[in-house]
Design an enzyme around this catalytic site. Structure first.
Site, mmCIF file in Angstrom:
data_model
loop_
_atom_site.group_PDB
_atom_site.id
_atom_site.type_symbol
_atom_site.label_atom_id
_atom_site.label_comp_id
_atom_site.label_asym_id
_atom_site.label_seq_id
_atom_site.Cartn_x
_atom_site.Cartn_y
_atom_site.Cartn_z
ATOM 1 N N LYS A 14 14.987 23.045 -3.912
ATOM 2 C CA LYS A 14 15.781 24.211 -4.167
ATOM 3 C C LYS A 14 16.181 25.171 -2.803
ATOM 4 C CE LYS A 14 14.498 26.729 -7.800
ATOM 5 N NZ LYS A 14 12.949 26.659 -6.784
ATOM 6 N N ARG A 89 15.862 33.071 -14.486
ATOM 7 C CA ARG A 89 14.181 32.844 -14.718
ATOM 8 C C ARG A 89 13.691 33.276 -16.016
ATOM 9 N NH1 ARG A 89 12.916 32.740 -8.639
ATOM 10 N NH2 ARG A 89 10.758 31.459 -8.524
ATOM 11 N N ARG A 128 5.749 23.769 3.509
ATOM 12 C CA ARG A 128 7.197 24.586 4.067
ATOM 13 C C ARG A 128 5.909 25.819 4.579
ATOM 14 N NH1 ARG A 128 10.491 26.539 -1.356
ATOM 15 N NH2 ARG A 128 7.918 27.933 -1.688
ATOM 16 N N ARG A 134 5.601 31.273 4.603
ATOM 17 C CA ARG A 134 6.148 32.612 3.974
ATOM 18 C C ARG A 134 5.044 33.018 2.856
ATOM 19 N NH1 ARG A 134 10.931 29.736 0.599
ATOM 20 N NH2 ARG A 134 9.889 30.472 -1.239
ATOM 21 N N ARG A 145 2.272 30.811 -9.526
ATOM 22 C CA ARG A 145 3.914 31.138 -9.203
ATOM 23 C C ARG A 145 4.455 29.730 -10.676
ATOM 24 N NH1 ARG A 145 5.614 30.181 -3.973
ATOM 25 N NH2 ARG A 145 8.156 30.713 -4.733
#
Ligand code: AMP
Length: 190
Positions: A14, A89, A128, A134, A145
């Site tokens: 995204k 969400r 990522r 992150r 998640r």
């Protein structure tokens, strides 16, 4: 105005696609995940409040998330439109967004669902993490998640399907091919 929701599980691309979309359609990108991470980094009151929730891979309460989102929209009165990434969400968030936009004479024009398998998501998140480091992407939080996505967030789709607003785009493959698929979906609702 062109207001879009980019929908898909964590790691579906995204963020990558949003960066390309804001350039092409001249939109403002609002990622609630990015905003929360910024608050945590800057150690604001909100950041202190949500730090543990993000670390646990859980959802921040609706009221907190909605207030932050609305504030961010209000900061951009000149915007051509918005890409909402990671929001809504929950159905409550989707309803609140509709109420908020309607008050301003606006609406969600379309919802693009990035269709990605669980395996592909896991590979992408691992990649990522290597690049951005992150903090909330630790392996042990990943399942939580993804679970939040499939147990809660996925229920937002029927809300928009009832409104005839969902376009599903295959999120696996070359970034540019996926981008073209998203653009075709957007151009159909523009
Ligand atoms: P993301 O970068 O979109 O995957 O978001 C990272 C984390 O921020 C999520 O795992 C949640 O803890 C929190 N978060 C982001 N967006 C929302 C939202 N719309 N509602 C609740 N929590 C959110």
């Amino acid at each position: 105005m062109l207001n879009l929701v980019l929908f898909g599980p964590p790691g579906a691309g995204k963020g990558t696609q949003s960066a390309k979309l804001i350039e092409k359609y001249n939109l403002v990108h609002i990622s609630t995940g990015d905003l929360f991470r910024m608050h945590i980094k800057e150690d604001t009151e909100l950041g202190k409040r949500v730090k543990q929730i993000l670390a646990d891979g859980l959802l921040v309460p609706d009221s907190v998330t909605i207030d932050m989102l609305e504030e961010e929209v209000k900061k951009n009165p000149q915007a051509n439109g918005f890409i909402f990434d990671g929001f809504p969400r929950t159905v409550a968030q989707a309803e609140a967004l509709d109420v908020f936009l309607t008050k301003n004479g606006e609406k969600i024009n379309g919802v693009v669902q990035l269709d990605v398998t669980e395996e592909e998501i896991k590979n992408r998140i691992a990649e990522r993490k290597k690049i951005s480091g992150r903090a909330d992407d630790d392996e042990d939080k990943l399942l939580k998640r993804i679970d939040e996505y499939f147990s809660k967030t996925i229920h937002v789709l029927p809300y928009y399907e009832k409104q005839g607003k969902v376009a599903s785009v295959n999120g696996i493959g070359e970034i540019d091919n996926i981008f073209n698929g998203i653009c075709a979906a957007i151009d159909a609702v523009k």
